[in-house]
Scaffold this motif. Structure first.
Motif, PDB file in Angstrom:
ATOM      1  N   ALA A  36      13.491   9.674 -14.679  1.00 56.96           N
ATOM      2  CA  ALA A  36      13.708  10.911 -13.919  1.00 56.96           C
ATOM      3  C   ALA A  36      14.618  10.642 -12.725  1.00 56.96           C
ATOM      4  O   ALA A  36      15.538  11.424 -12.441  1.00 56.96           O
ATOM      5  N   LEU A  76      16.527  15.170 -21.018  1.00 58.30           N
ATOM      6  CA  LEU A  76      15.795  15.815 -19.934  1.00 58.30           C
ATOM      7  C   LEU A  76      14.608  16.590 -20.492  1.00 58.30           C
ATOM      8  O   LEU A  76      13.501  16.524 -19.960  1.00 58.30           O
ATOM      9  N   GLN A  77      14.817  17.304 -21.595  1.00 57.04           N
ATOM     10  CA  GLN A  77      13.754  18.105 -22.192  1.00 57.04           C
ATOM     11  C   GLN A  77      12.585  17.226 -22.626  1.00 57.04           C
ATOM     12  O   GLN A  77      11.427  17.569 -22.392  1.00 57.04           O
ATOM     13  N   LEU A 106      11.806  14.232 -21.477  1.00 56.40           N
ATOM     14  CA  LEU A 106      11.195  13.659 -20.280  1.00 56.40           C
ATOM     15  C   LEU A 106      10.275  14.661 -19.592  1.00 56.40           C
ATOM     16  O   LEU A 106       9.117  14.354 -19.292  1.00 56.40           O
ATOM     17  N   VAL A 107      10.771  15.855 -19.373  1.00 57.07           N
ATOM     18  CA  VAL A 107       9.959  16.882 -18.703  1.00 57.07           C
ATOM     19  C   VAL A 107       8.769  17.256 -19.565  1.00 57.07           C
ATOM     20  O   VAL A 107       7.640  17.386 -19.084  1.00 57.07           O
ATOM     21  N   GLY A 108       8.986  17.400 -20.873  1.00 56.97           N
ATOM     22  CA  GLY A 108       7.899  17.749 -21.774  1.00 56.97           C
ATOM     23  C   GLY A 108       6.761  16.743 -21.758  1.00 56.97           C
ATOM     24  O   GLY A 108       5.589  17.121 -21.826  1.00 56.97           O
ATOM     25  N   HIS A 109       7.079  15.468 -21.644  1.00 57.39           N
ATOM     26  CA  HIS A 109       6.042  14.432 -21.624  1.00 57.39           C
ATOM     27  C   HIS A 109       5.460  14.219 -20.228  1.00 57.39           C
ATOM     28  O   HIS A 109       4.423  13.591 -20.080  1.00 57.39           O
ATOM     29  N   SER A 110       6.148  14.704 -19.213  1.00 56.31           N
ATOM     30  CA  SER A 110       5.690  14.518 -17.834  1.00 56.31           C
ATOM     31  C   SER A 110       4.775  15.638 -17.349  1.00 56.31           C
ATOM     32  O   SER A 110       4.016  15.440 -16.399  1.00 56.31           O
ATOM     33  N   LEU A 111       4.835  16.802 -17.980  1.00 53.99           N
ATOM     34  CA  LEU A 111       3.999  17.912 -17.562  1.00 53.99           C
ATOM     35  C   LEU A 111       2.542  17.700 -18.014  1.00 53.99           C
ATOM     36  O   LEU A 111       2.306  17.133 -19.092  1.00 53.99           O
TER      37      LEU A 111
END
Length: 147
Positions: free
Chosen positions: A112, A137-138, A140-145
């Motif tokens: 990130a 990015l998608q 990364l964000v999907g797994h970080s939420l």
């Protein structure tokens, strides 16, 4: 979770790939960018889709966005033809910058941070000099939420 756990196969291009072909790959695969590799297959940079657009958009529209409005719709729809025979090398920024390339051991926060610093929606992941693939990015964000 580490970068190698999030990596997915990614199409690559070389510096000599025609930009029109790179744009076609972006569109066909719904990608935010492409990994550019050298002659040895090692990533040398990331080509964001926005750089491809920058090469296709007429210079006068970049300098004065209001001028894009005066181009009739029929001609405006054909702006991607301006890519012609230009290459990926010609699409890359002139100023060298930090490369969005990470090791397979990188954490989600490291990915990130790298994306944020480099303004890249894609990070190439390398392990022992070999390209494993890319993290978007998608992803990364999907797994970080929180789930």
């Amino acid at each position: 979770m580490r970068a190698r756990d999030l990596v997915s196969d990614f199409p690559t291009v070389t510096l000599d790939t025609r930009t029109a072909e790179a744009a076609r790959l972006l569109a066909e695969h719904g990608l935010p960018g492409l990994i550019v590799v050298d002659g040895e297959g090692r990533p040398c940079t990331i080509l964001p889709g926005t750089q491809v657009l920058r090469l296709a958009v007429p210079r006068y529209c970049l300098d004065d966005p209001a001028l894009a409005r005066v181009v009739d719709e029929q001609h405006a729809d054909l702006f991607m033809r301006e890519l012609g025979d230009r290459t990926v090398r010609q699409s890359l920024p002139e100023q060298p910058r930090e490369l969005p390339i990470a090791d397979g051991d990188a954490t989600l926060l490291e990915l990130a941070s790298l994306m944020a610093r480099t303004h890249s929606p894609l990070v190439a992941v390398v392990e022992d000099g070999t390209l494993l693939g890319g993290v978007t990015l998608q992803a990364l964000v999907g797994h970080s939420l929180p789930h």
